[in-house]
Design an enzyme around this catalytic site. Structure first.
Site, mmCIF file in Angstrom:
data_model
loop_
_atom_site.group_PDB
_atom_site.id
_atom_site.type_symbol
_atom_site.label_atom_id
_atom_site.label_comp_id
_atom_site.label_asym_id
_atom_site.label_seq_id
_atom_site.Cartn_x
_atom_site.Cartn_y
_atom_site.Cartn_z
ATOM 1 N N HIS A 20 -5.311 -9.987 -2.481
ATOM 2 C CA HIS A 20 -4.928 -10.907 -3.640
ATOM 3 C C HIS A 20 -5.450 -11.349 -4.589
ATOM 4 C CE1 HIS A 20 -0.331 -11.564 -2.822
ATOM 5 N NE2 HIS A 20 -0.351 -11.139 -1.618
ATOM 6 N N ASP A 114 -0.471 -16.428 -8.480
ATOM 7 C CA ASP A 114 0.069 -15.329 -7.940
ATOM 8 C C ASP A 114 1.607 -15.028 -7.755
ATOM 9 O OD1 ASP A 114 -1.637 -13.539 -5.548
ATOM 10 O OD2 ASP A 114 0.732 -14.242 -5.054
#
Ligand code: UDP
Ligand code: G50
Length: 461
Positions: A20, A114
């Site tokens: 991520h 995210d």
């Protein structure tokens, strides 16, 4: 790019794990090069040493990027996958974002967070009143599944899968088991977060139009979910020499320098997948059986902070290490490697990968054929794309999810031979590489998409 976007100020909020963090930092670097002012919010403490090292290299290379630490509340539990616990800790700390973001100067033009943080961050972003986006760090195929899932979840118990516009029939066997499991963490995240996609200004993806064209078109025409906000393909996010893998060229690269062109198979299952000892030993056996040269990254623990416990000898056993030494064709390491430089090395001819999306995009960018070995989550959906649409890899559907069965050395050896002797995969991988570079070059689809987006951000100020 133009100075026209010089006053655009973008805040970015990654979640846990290299899979991520890396795409967020690559996006931050790209935006910064496109004259955007960037604020990077860094949840602290990080889970792994790899993350904190990458962050520190990043801020050294990009001193003008503004860092805002988000000091996390402790996680609600101490049991379970440390990366998932960190998603939870960031989600539970998201109310701390409001004071951080609303005091920024110059004021924000947009906010990108995210996908695992959608529900708790959305109200904060809405309250601040800036256009806000999620960065979905997996494939467009996976995003289609994610956005479609809540409407079809109930019917899953009595069918084998479903047809999603822009994708081939998606069999249940490809779907993340953690999402199919009614009690699973990801099931809850999907059911809670996915319907909120409609409230976003858009979704950013690390892919490119020519790569996942049918899927992206179906998404943007509203065929997958009606009124879905625009999906912007901005990839491939280019590995960035300014902050990734700083320091000396390590042993793996020096070893690769000595190997013939296209002769080496590179084996790595990403940043957070530790296989069981007996499976690791079968891989060793398979690599030796294949007869090919290999560079193998072994991971004994999910989180590198715990790595000291078990050396290579403990994980592989002396027998297989001895065999490898005798054959003298392979290098085995148990450390973080610079995957970007490895895939870029002319000696590498194939990649055994778990099909984490960053690895797939890196293989595409450097033109390396993949033997997919998806182990969990989104990885089968990604592997299926690589094989059936990308066309630059193979995967063995009967190898099972992680820990489902022991894949034997014979099978692994045969699959590696199949990968390394298939010339058409090499040709296809080269085509993908050319298309990937075109997409981010001047006038390329991703470059144009990024220009449009920053122009929009500028106008919305
Ligand atoms: N990576 C690396 N060295 C390693 C292991 C992983 O550079 O030893 C990088 C890899 O290049 C990729 C990221 O870590 O950028 C892993 O992301 P991916 O989506 O492939 O898988 P995940 O780690 O999320 O499962
Ligand atoms: C890991 C895993 C299970 C799982 C996934 C994993 C994904 C990834 C995509 O990465 O599905 C995704 C995750 C969380 C989210 C949205 C999308 O909120 O073990 O399903």
């Amino acid at each position: 790019m133009s100075s026209s976007s010089s006053c655009v100020h973008v805040a970015l909020l990654p979640s846990a794990g290299m899979g991520h963090l890396t795409p967020f930092l690559r996006l931050a670097a790209t935006l910064s090069r496109h004259n955007c002012h960037v604020t990077l919010i860094t949840p602290q403490p990080t889970v792994s040493n790899a993350e904190s090292k990458l962050l520190s290299n990043f801020f050294t290379a990009f001193p003008h990027v503004n860092q805002l630490n988000l000091h996390l509340l402790p996680s609600s539990s101490s049991n379970g996958d440390p990366f998932f616990l960190q998603f939870d800790a960031i989600r539970r700390s998201s109310h701390l974002l409001h004071p951080l973001l609303s005091s920024l100067s110059p004021p924000l033009s947009s906010f990108v967070y995210d996908m695992t943080l959608t529900s708790p961050v959305l109200p904060v972003a809405t309250a601040i009143g800036v256009p806000h986006y999620i960065l979905f760090t997996s494939s467009a195929s996976m995003f289609s599944f994610y956005s479609f899932f809540p409407t079809a979840a109930e019917s899953l118990s009595d069918c084998d899968g479903f047809d999603i516009p822009g994708l081939s029939f998606l069999s249940k066997s490809l779907m993340p088991p953690q999402v199919l499991d009614r009690e699973g963490v990801f099931r809850r995240l999907f059911m809670e977060d996915s319907p909120k996609l409609l409230k976003l200004h858009g979704v950013l993806l690390n892919t490119f139009e020519e790569f996942e064209s049918k899927t992206l078109k179906a998404l943007n025409l509203g065929y997958v979910v009606k009124d879905l906000p625009p999906v912007h393909a901005l990839g491939p996010f280019v590995p960035c020499y300014e902050f990734e893998g700083l320091g000396e060229r390590g042993e793996p690269l020096k070893w690769l320098d000595e190997q013939p062109h296209g002769s080496v198979i590179y084996v790595c299952f990403g940043s957070r997948t530790a296989l069981e000892g007996k499976q690791i030993r079968e891989i060793g056996d398979g690599l030796v059986r294949s007869g090919f040269r290999f560079l193998w990254v072994v991971k004994g623990n999910k989180v590198d902070k715990e790595d000291e416990e078990n050396g290579l000898k403990g994980l592989l056993g002396t027998e297989i290490l001895e065999k490898i030494r005798k054959e003298n064709k392979g290098l085995v390491v148990k450390e973080w490697v610079d995957q970007r430089q490895i895939l870029d090395h002319s000696a590498v001819g194939g990649f055994v990968s778990h099909c984490g999306w960053n690895s797939v995009m890196e293989a595409a960018f450097y033109g390396v054929p993949i033997l997919g070995w998806p182990l969990l989550g989104d990885q089968r959906i990604n592997a299926e794309f690589v094989v059936s649409n990308g066309g630059f890899g193979i995967w063995k559907k009967d190898w099972g999810w992680e820990g489902e069965r022991l894949v034997r050395g014979e099978e692994i050896g045969e699959a590696i031979k199949e990968l390394m002797s298939n010339e058409s995969l090499v040709t296809k991988a080269k085509e993908v590489k050319v298309a990937a570079r075109k997409a981010i070059g001047i006038g390329g689809s991703s470059e144009i998409n990024l220009q449009k987006l920053t122009e929009e951000w500028k106008k919305s100020q």
